[in-house]
Structure formats: structure tokens, C-alpha cells
Design a protein around this motif. Structure first.
Motif, mmCIF file in Angstrom:
data_model
loop_
_atom_site.group_PDB
_atom_site.id
_atom_site.type_symbol
_atom_site.label_atom_id
_atom_site.label_comp_id
_atom_site.label_asym_id
_atom_site.label_seq_id
_atom_site.Cartn_x
_atom_site.Cartn_y
_atom_site.Cartn_z
ATOM 1 N N HIS A 106 0.859 -1.186 0.000
ATOM 2 C CA HIS A 106 0.000 0.000 0.000
ATOM 3 C C HIS A 106 0.893 1.233 0.000
ATOM 4 N N SER A 107 0.807 2.055 -1.012
ATOM 5 C CA SER A 107 1.627 3.264 -1.100
ATOM 6 C C SER A 107 0.729 4.487 -1.109
ATOM 7 N N MET A 108 1.218 5.563 -0.489
ATOM 8 C CA MET A 108 0.451 6.803 -0.462
ATOM 9 C C MET A 108 1.363 7.959 -0.846
ATOM 10 N N LEU A 109 0.801 8.872 -1.600
ATOM 11 C CA LEU A 109 1.580 9.982 -2.134
ATOM 12 C C LEU A 109 0.709 11.224 -2.081
ATOM 13 N N LEU A 110 1.294 12.338 -1.669
ATOM 14 C CA LEU A 110 0.570 13.609 -1.684
ATOM 15 C C LEU A 110 1.084 14.407 -2.873
ATOM 16 N N VAL A 111 0.196 14.846 -3.742
ATOM 17 C CA VAL A 111 0.633 15.602 -4.917
ATOM 18 C C VAL A 111 -0.055 16.963 -4.957
ATOM 19 N N ALA A 112 0.667 17.942 -5.482
ATOM 20 C CA ALA A 112 0.137 19.305 -5.574
ATOM 21 C C ALA A 112 -0.617 19.458 -6.894
ATOM 22 N N ALA A 113 -1.740 18.761 -6.979
ATOM 23 C CA ALA A 113 -2.568 18.824 -8.184
ATOM 24 C C ALA A 113 -3.991 18.454 -7.785
ATOM 25 N N SER A 114 -4.942 18.854 -8.611
ATOM 26 C CA SER A 114 -6.329 18.481 -8.344
ATOM 27 C C SER A 114 -6.507 16.988 -8.622
ATOM 28 N N PRO A 115 -7.548 16.370 -8.036
ATOM 29 C CA PRO A 115 -7.815 14.962 -8.352
ATOM 30 C C PRO A 115 -7.987 14.747 -9.864
ATOM 31 N N GLU A 116 -8.621 15.706 -10.542
ATOM 32 C CA GLU A 116 -8.836 15.583 -11.990
ATOM 33 C C GLU A 116 -7.503 15.484 -12.725
ATOM 34 N N ARG A 117 -6.585 16.377 -12.372
ATOM 35 C CA ARG A 117 -5.268 16.381 -13.040
ATOM 36 C C ARG A 117 -4.465 15.139 -12.643
ATOM 37 N N ALA A 118 -4.521 14.778 -11.358
ATOM 38 C CA ALA A 118 -3.782 13.604 -10.885
ATOM 39 C C ALA A 118 -4.261 12.342 -11.606
ATOM 40 N N PHE A 119 -5.575 12.213 -11.759
ATOM 41 C CA PHE A 119 -6.154 11.055 -12.452
ATOM 42 C C PHE A 119 -5.744 11.065 -13.923
ATOM 43 N N ALA A 120 -5.838 12.240 -14.553
ATOM 44 C CA ALA A 120 -5.552 12.355 -15.984
ATOM 45 C C ALA A 120 -4.104 11.986 -16.295
ATOM 46 N N VAL A 121 -3.172 12.436 -15.458
ATOM 47 C CA VAL A 121 -1.760 12.134 -15.710
ATOM 48 C C VAL A 121 -1.471 10.654 -15.427
ATOM 49 N N PHE A 122 -2.082 10.113 -14.362
ATOM 50 C CA PHE A 122 -1.838 8.711 -14.018
ATOM 51 C C PHE A 122 -2.304 7.795 -15.146
ATOM 52 N N THR A 123 -3.481 8.073 -15.692
ATOM 53 C CA THR A 123 -4.067 7.156 -16.669
ATOM 54 C C THR A 123 -3.772 7.547 -18.111
ATOM 55 N N GLY A 124 -3.646 8.841 -18.365
ATOM 56 C CA GLY A 124 -3.549 9.313 -19.743
ATOM 57 C C GLY A 124 -2.147 9.635 -20.208
ATOM 58 N N GLU A 125 -1.211 9.752 -19.271
ATOM 59 C CA GLU A 125 0.160 10.112 -19.648
ATOM 60 C C GLU A 125 1.146 9.100 -19.087
ATOM 61 N N LEU A 126 0.726 7.845 -19.107
ATOM 62 C CA LEU A 126 1.523 6.751 -18.561
ATOM 63 C C LEU A 126 2.939 6.732 -19.133
#
Length: 155
Positions: free
Chosen positions: A1-21
Motif C-alpha cells: 500500500h503506497s500513499m503519495l501527496l501531490v500538488a494537483a487536483s484529483p482531476e489532473r492527478a487522475f488524468a496524468v496517471f491514466t492518460g500520460e503513462l
């Protein structure tokens, strides 16, 4: 289980994780390898595939989207065996769940990754879990850098 805090909105975080693999995934963690890898992507829907395209347009599917719920939740099968051999049967694959949770304190997003059901990979499961736990730390460090454009360390 890993946790990360990122300085981005959930929308941007989701988009980069899935769309910019392809921008942040460790290219050594692909079948094609860093030199031959052409594309790495996710078909954005439940039942869609996680895939890579390698030399001569050869496509390898390495996971299937189980839950596509932007910008909150993304769950997929991990159909790569401990010996790096494809696992065509999703019932024998492990599973990755990624949550994108708004963090009120920082105004950013808490990204939680759980890679589970390693027992489905059989006898080599425990060593594989250890290897992939380290692997996810590396992936998430790169993901955060890609998202923020700066050097980072996982929390």
C-alpha cells in the motif's frame, strides 16, 4: 500500500496517471524495454486494456480496467507474472487499485495505490510482492515528478 501527496487536483492527478503513462512509467518495466517501447497507454473505460506497443507495431496487453471512475478511482488487473510472462487469465492476475482523494489540508490530492491478490500469482508470490512494492515506490516518485515538474520523494 503506497500513499503519495501531490500538488494537483484529483482531476489532473487522475488524468496524468491514466492518460500520460508513457511520461512517467519506468520503461525498464515493460516487455519491449526502454529502447523498443513505442507507446504505453490505457483504454479509458471499464473493460479497456492497459497496453504497450513495441517494435514493428507489436502490441502487448498487460492489464484490464475493472473500474473507471474519474477522477476518484481506477482499478486494473496486473496480468504480468513473476517471471515477466503474460497472464491471460484475469482470475490468475493480481489487482491494482488507485484512489485520488482531495486533501483539504494541502489543497492537493492524496494518491493511494494498493496492489493486492498476489497469492493469485502462485508460488513466487511473496518475492514478487516485495519486488513490486519497491517498483511502485520508483513509479510513484516518477509520477509525482511528471505531475509537478520537480524533484520529489514519496511520503
Amino acid at each position: 500500500h503506497s500513499m503519495l501527496l501531490v500538488a494537483a487536483s484529483p482531476e489532473r492527478a487522475f488524468a496524468v496517471f491514466t492518460g500520460e503513462l508513457a511520461d512517467w512509467w519506468v520503461r525498464e518495466y515493460t516487455w519491449s524495454g526502454p529502447v523498443a517501447l513505442v507507446e504505453l497507454g490505457v483504454e479509458p473505460r471499464a473493460g479497456g486494456m492497459l497496453y504497450e506497443i513495441g517494435p514493428y507495431g507489436f502490441r502487448s496487453d498487460w492489464g484490464r480496467v475493472l473500474t473507471w471512475d474519474p477522477p476518484r478511482r481506477f482499478v486494473f488487473t496486473w496480468q504480468i507474472g513473476p517471471d515477466r510472462v503474460p497472464v491471460p487469465d484475469p482470475a490468475l492476475a493480481s489487482e491494482v487499485e488507485v484512489l485520488f482523494l482531495p486533501d483539504d489540508d494541502s489543497g492537493g490530492t492524496r494518491v493511494e495505490v494498493e496492489h493486492r491478490h498476489f497469492d493469485r500469482h502462485g508460488t513466487a508470490a511473496e518475492g514478487y510482492r516485495e519486488a513490486l512494492t519497491a517498483g511502485w515506490q520508483e513509479l510513484l516518485t516518477r509520477y509525482r515528478s511528471s505531475l509537478t515538474g520537480g524533484p520529489t520523494a514519496p511520503v
